[in-house]
Design an enzyme around this catalytic site. Structure first.
Site, PDB file in Angstrom:
ATOM      1  N   HIS A  99      65.311  12.603 -23.026  1.00 20.88           N
ATOM      2  CA  HIS A  99      65.015  13.862 -22.276  1.00 20.88           C
ATOM      3  C   HIS A  99      66.230  14.711 -22.257  1.00 20.88           C
ATOM      4  CE1 HIS A  99      64.581  15.669 -18.299  1.00 20.88           C
ATOM      5  NE2 HIS A  99      63.386  15.860 -18.507  1.00 20.88           N
ATOM      6  N   ASP A 100      66.133  15.975 -22.504  1.00 22.10           N
ATOM      7  CA  ASP A 100      66.738  17.209 -22.341  1.00 22.10           C
ATOM      8  C   ASP A 100      68.366  16.916 -22.811  1.00 22.10           C
ATOM      9  OD1 ASP A 100      64.723  18.124 -21.334  1.00 22.10           O
ATOM     10  OD2 ASP A 100      65.553  18.747 -19.462  1.00 22.10           O
ATOM     11  N   LYS A 109      60.145  22.071 -23.434  1.00 17.94           N
ATOM     12  CA  LYS A 109      59.797  21.858 -21.916  1.00 17.94           C
ATOM     13  C   LYS A 109      60.108  22.916 -20.896  1.00 17.94           C
ATOM     14  CE  LYS A 109      61.702  18.097 -18.888  1.00 17.94           C
ATOM     15  NZ  LYS A 109      62.862  18.993 -17.993  1.00 17.94           N
TER      16      LYS A 109
END
Length: 292
Positions: free
Chosen positions: A36-37, A123
């Site tokens: 994630h990110d 995202k």
């Protein structure tokens, strides 16, 4: 208001192991790994040579190295640069302009670069499920477990875990493979996840679960057992599946097949996906997988 500069912090082993309300068991045939990110823009707010970042980077890589050979799909989330005011919307009020369209900001950190067969997903909001293809990808591949690691723990990682829960997906929140603004934020995220929407575990626990799954899984030893396994994957009874049915046309998930190949490989049986695709029947697979 931009993201604040993040001071180094470290968590003890005891703090990283909260009390969970659930004891979901990891299953590589059901799981997806979400990184994630982990973009340079977000990591730039840390001293990347100080904790928790070195540990988090090493743990994420260890998780990927362990799960990917088991057939677990790897998905990266990444926010785009130069978002318009309409795209950024309320994020602008909280965090300002955000990333610029430059690899020095939007690129995934070199320590965790995606491989060719990994999926990089654009995202737009805190949760990796909002305005993305994540849910559809998981449903298409019949996956209902999500392993979550990355940054920031109390924002995107936690909201993704909550959204997973809302969509009947079991989230595994890896407590020492996420990083946050502060130690307090990190602990809050772990404890909330463990009590409300996920199973929070350490990297060591996840790797141990994955190892146990690999070493104890019962591989089919005869054609009937193989037929039953395939029938279970297809959601039919073994009586409904004929030995000469084309398994590809029946809709067999290739991710499950890759996982099966890896398990046989671990037992010393070298079979390729191409060989199985050229003989896509129970009879054909039995002759390849079960031959002495």
């Amino acid at each position: 208001m931009a993201i604040p500069k993040i001071a180094a912090y470290q968590l003890s082993s005891a703090e990283l192991m909260p009390e969970n309300r659930v004891n979901w068991q990891f299953d590589s045939s059901r799981a997806v790994l979400l990184i994630h990110d982990m973009q340079r823009y977000f990591l730039n707010y840390y001293d990347t040579k100080a904790e928790p970042i070195p540990t988090v980077l090493a743990n994420i890589q260890a998780i990927k190295d362990k799960l990917k050979p088991l057939g677990v799909p790897v998905i990266y989330s990444a926010q785009p640069g130069d978002q318009t005011p309409e795209q950024r919307a309320l994020l602008q009020d909280f965090w300002g302009q955000g990333l610029t369209a430059d690899l020095s900001q939007t690129g995934i950190t070199e320590r965790l670069m995606p491989e060719q067969d990994d999926h990089v997903m654009t995202k737009w909001r805190y949760s990796a499920f909002q305005r993305t293809e994540l849910l559809q990808l998981m449903q298409t591949q019949q996956r209902d477990q999500l392993v979550i690691c990355g940054i920031y723990a109390h924002i995107g990682c936690l909201l993704t875990a909550a959204d997973a829960f809302m969509n009947d997906i079991q989230a595994f929140f890896i407590s020492d493979a996420v990083a946050d603004f502060t130690q307090q934020d990190h602990l809050m995220a772990i404890n909330y996840a463990a009590q409300r929407c996920a199973r929070a575990i350490t990297t060591q626990q996840l790797l141990a679960d994955a190892t146990e799954l690999t070493t104890t899984s019962d591989l089919p030893s005869n054609k009937q057992q193989l037929k039953q396994l395939i029938a279970d994957w297809l959601g039919v009874t073994s009586d409904e599946l004929e030995d000469d049915d084309n398994l590809i046309e029946c809709g067999l998930d290739s991710i499950r097949v890759l996982s099966l190949i890896d398990q046989f490989k671990a037992k010393g049986k070298e079979i390729s996906l191409i060989e199985l695709a050229e003989n896509p029947t129970v009879e054909g697979w039995a002759s390849l997988l079960l031959a002495e």
